[in-house]
Design an enzyme around this catalytic site. Structure first.
Site, PDB file in Angstrom:
ATOM      1  N   LEU A   1       9.395  40.846  77.358  1.00  0.00           N
ATOM      2  CA  LEU A   1      10.287  41.290  78.428  1.00  0.00           C
ATOM      3  C   LEU A   1      11.271  42.265  77.799  1.00  0.00           C
ATOM      4  O   LEU A   1      11.881  41.950  76.767  1.00  0.00           O
ATOM      5  CB  LEU A   1      11.045  40.097  79.017  1.00  0.00           C
ATOM      6  CG  LEU A   1      11.954  40.496  80.174  1.00  0.00           C
ATOM      7  CD1 LEU A   1      11.133  40.722  81.446  1.00  0.00           C
ATOM      8  CD2 LEU A   1      13.018  39.449  80.419  1.00  0.00           C
TER       9      LEU A   1
ATOM     10  N   LYS B   1       9.270  39.903  84.905  1.00  0.00           N
ATOM     11  CA  LYS B   1      10.116  38.706  84.867  1.00  0.00           C
ATOM     12  C   LYS B   1       9.665  37.776  85.987  1.00  0.00           C
ATOM     13  O   LYS B   1      10.304  37.653  87.036  1.00  0.00           O
ATOM     14  CB  LYS B   1      11.596  39.091  84.996  1.00  0.00           C
ATOM     15  CG  LYS B   1      12.533  38.055  84.373  1.00  0.00           C
ATOM     16  CD  LYS B   1      13.876  38.644  84.041  1.00  0.00           C
ATOM     17  CE  LYS B   1      14.931  37.623  83.667  1.00  0.00           C
ATOM     18  NZ  LYS B   1      14.628  36.780  82.539  1.00  0.00           N
TER      19      LYS B   1
ATOM     20  N   TYR C   1      12.325  37.061  89.184  1.00  0.00           N
ATOM     21  CA  TYR C   1      13.731  36.642  89.177  1.00  0.00           C
ATOM     22  C   TYR C   1      14.544  37.481  88.212  1.00  0.00           C
ATOM     23  O   TYR C   1      13.999  38.254  87.426  1.00  0.00           O
ATOM     24  CB  TYR C   1      13.838  35.154  88.803  1.00  0.00           C
ATOM     25  CG  TYR C   1      13.637  34.857  87.330  1.00  0.00           C
ATOM     26  CD1 TYR C   1      12.379  34.902  86.742  1.00  0.00           C
ATOM     27  CD2 TYR C   1      14.736  34.569  86.511  1.00  0.00           C
ATOM     28  CE1 TYR C   1      12.213  34.653  85.388  1.00  0.00           C
ATOM     29  CE2 TYR C   1      14.568  34.305  85.157  1.00  0.00           C
ATOM     30  CZ  TYR C   1      13.308  34.353  84.603  1.00  0.00           C
ATOM     31  OH  TYR C   1      13.150  34.113  83.266  1.00  0.00           O
TER      32      TYR C   1
ATOM     33  N   GLU D   1       8.745  37.670  70.832  1.00  0.00           N
ATOM     34  CA  GLU D   1      10.132  37.444  71.272  1.00  0.00           C
ATOM     35  C   GLU D   1      10.404  35.950  71.296  1.00  0.00           C
ATOM     36  O   GLU D   1       9.554  35.154  70.900  1.00  0.00           O
ATOM     37  CB  GLU D   1      10.360  38.078  72.649  1.00  0.00           C
ATOM     38  CG  GLU D   1       9.455  37.529  73.732  1.00  0.00           C
ATOM     39  CD  GLU D   1       9.690  38.137  75.114  1.00  0.00           C
ATOM     40  OE1 GLU D   1      10.768  38.697  75.360  1.00  0.00           O
ATOM     41  OE2 GLU D   1       8.783  38.013  75.952  1.00  0.00           O
TER      42      GLU D   1
HETATM   43  N1  PDD Z   1      15.919  35.069  79.917  1.00  0.00           N
HETATM   44  N2  PDD Z   1      12.655  37.524  76.878  1.00  0.00           N
HETATM   45  C1  PDD Z   1      12.463  36.477  77.702  1.00  0.00           C
HETATM   46  C2  PDD Z   1      11.143  35.805  77.710  1.00  0.00           C
HETATM   47  C3  PDD Z   1      13.507  36.045  78.557  1.00  0.00           C
HETATM   48  O1  PDD Z   1      13.308  35.022  79.387  1.00  0.00           O
HETATM   49  C4  PDD Z   1      14.760  36.706  78.494  1.00  0.00           C
HETATM   50  C5  PDD Z   1      15.913  36.335  79.373  1.00  0.00           C
HETATM   51  C6  PDD Z   1      14.909  37.779  77.597  1.00  0.00           C
HETATM   52  C7  PDD Z   1      16.201  38.549  77.468  1.00  0.00           C
HETATM   53  O2  PDD Z   1      16.413  39.371  78.579  1.00  0.00           O
HETATM   54  P1  PDD Z   1      17.876  39.748  79.071  1.00  0.00           P
HETATM   55  O3  PDD Z   1      18.588  40.317  77.897  1.00  0.00           O
HETATM   56  O4  PDD Z   1      17.645  40.735  80.133  1.00  0.00           O
HETATM   57  O5  PDD Z   1      18.549  38.481  79.547  1.00  0.00           O
HETATM   58  C8  PDD Z   1      13.829  38.168  76.821  1.00  0.00           C
HETATM   59  C9  PDD Z   1      16.845  34.758  80.967  1.00  0.00           C
HETATM   60  C10 PDD Z   1      18.280  34.852  80.595  1.00  0.00           C
HETATM   61  C11 PDD Z   1      16.473  33.409  81.567  1.00  0.00           C
HETATM   62  O6  PDD Z   1      15.300  33.243  81.857  1.00  0.00           O
HETATM   63  O7  PDD Z   1      17.352  32.565  81.740  1.00  0.00           O
END
Ligand code: PDD
Length: 284
Positions: free
Chosen positions: A202, A146, A32, A178
């Site tokens: 991620l 993801k 996703y 993270e």
């Molecule tokens: N989450 N690390 C994890 C485990 C995440 O789920 C996310 C983002 C990030 C940050 O990635 P980005 O900057 O590309 O949003 C890092 C999204 C927003 C979610 O699951 O809702």
């Protein structure tokens, strides 16, 4: 309620039918993305779509569209739903077939779904900063994908919420990886540090923007591992994600970070990030 996307069809949400044996539903067998919309403009769309294709590729799902077609579908959805400040959620599963761990044959096509929602920028929290707690990183070893499998993330986030915290910052054997749904950073002795983009995190799109901003503005930055002890004694901590942007952490496990207010590096990056958003808006 707005329209949703199922494969290449826009339809009312009530018309969307997902098979009970969809592999996303039964195995979490899919990937996703969450993409931000500011003032009707899609922020870092290409970067999100690149990662979407990479994630799908890593788990051997063939995206039925090319990147240009997918971007066009996203734009259609945003226009149809008249999204102003919001987000797009899109997912791709391996498709629906009788439950069996083995991949189905090529006659079974992946299922793409997407919807939008209005979400305001978290301005209050961005201003004051939020609390975080430390938790064990119990996830698998392919956090670079993801994937739909978010159970450890969900459990960590719930634990944080139960402790009155906004985020759980995860560690593996003392090394900070993270957040449960964000990337994590410390500022120590004038340097921003974040875990390298390995299989253990991620590689956030917001993270990639932050690294570029640091480089462009001579802010010392290193993609290096750091430990829980460094987190606890950091001058500043912040997290980043599509929806949380650059979020200051002012309290960790009940202890103030720095003077308990967002620090100058975090503030500087927030200001630079805001300029990126403004630039994206005027690109439309
Ligand atoms: N989450 N690390 C994890 C485990 C995440 O789920 C996310 C983002 C990030 C940050 O990635 P980005 O900057 O590309 O949003 C890092 C999204 C927003 C979610 O699951 O809702």
């Amino acid at each position: 309620m707005g329209k949703v996307l199922v494969n290449n069809q826009l339809m009312d949400r009530t018309e969307a039918i997902i098979d009970i044996e969809d592999r996303g539903y039964q195995f979490g067998d899919g990937v996703y993305e969450v993409i931000r919309v500011y003032d009707g403009a899609v922020f870092t769309a290409d970067e999100h779509l690149d990662r979407f294709f990479q994630s799908a590729n890593k788990i051997k799902i063939d995206v039925q569209f090319d990147q240009k077609q997918l971007l066009a579908l996203i734009h259609q959805l945003i226009e149809e739903n008249n999204v102003h400040d919001g987000s797009i959620y899109m997912q791709l599963t391996r498709g629906a077939s009788p439950r069996n761990h083995i991949f189905p044959g090529s006659e079974i096509k992946p299922v793409l779904t997407a919807y939008t929602k209005e979400v305001a920028r978290p301005e209050g929290n961005l201003e004051t900063g939020v609390k975080a707690m430390i938790a064990d990183d119990i996830r698998w070893l392919r956090c670079d994908i993801k994937s739909l499998n978010l159970l450890p993330n969900v459990l960590a986030k719930q634990e944080a919420t139960d402790h009155g915290c906004y985020e759980a910052i995860l560690h593996r054997d003392g090394t900070v990886t993270e957040g449960s749904s964000s990337n994590a950073y410390i500022v120590k002795d004038g340097k921003v540090m974040t875990h390298p983009a390995t299989n253990l995190i991620l590689n956030g799109i917001t993270r990639q923007v932050i690294l570029k901003l640091c480089q462009a503005h001579q802010i010392p930055v290193a993609e290096e591992e750091f430990q829980i002890e460094d987190l606890k004694t950091a001058d500043e901590i912040f997290i980043s994600s599509t929806t949380s942007e650059i979020m200051p952490i002012v309290e960790l496990d009940g202890q103030s970070i720095g003077d308990g207010k967002p620090g100058p590096f975090t503030r500087k990056l927030q200001t630079l990030f805001l300029k990126e958003i403004e630039a994206a808006k005027s690109d439309v």
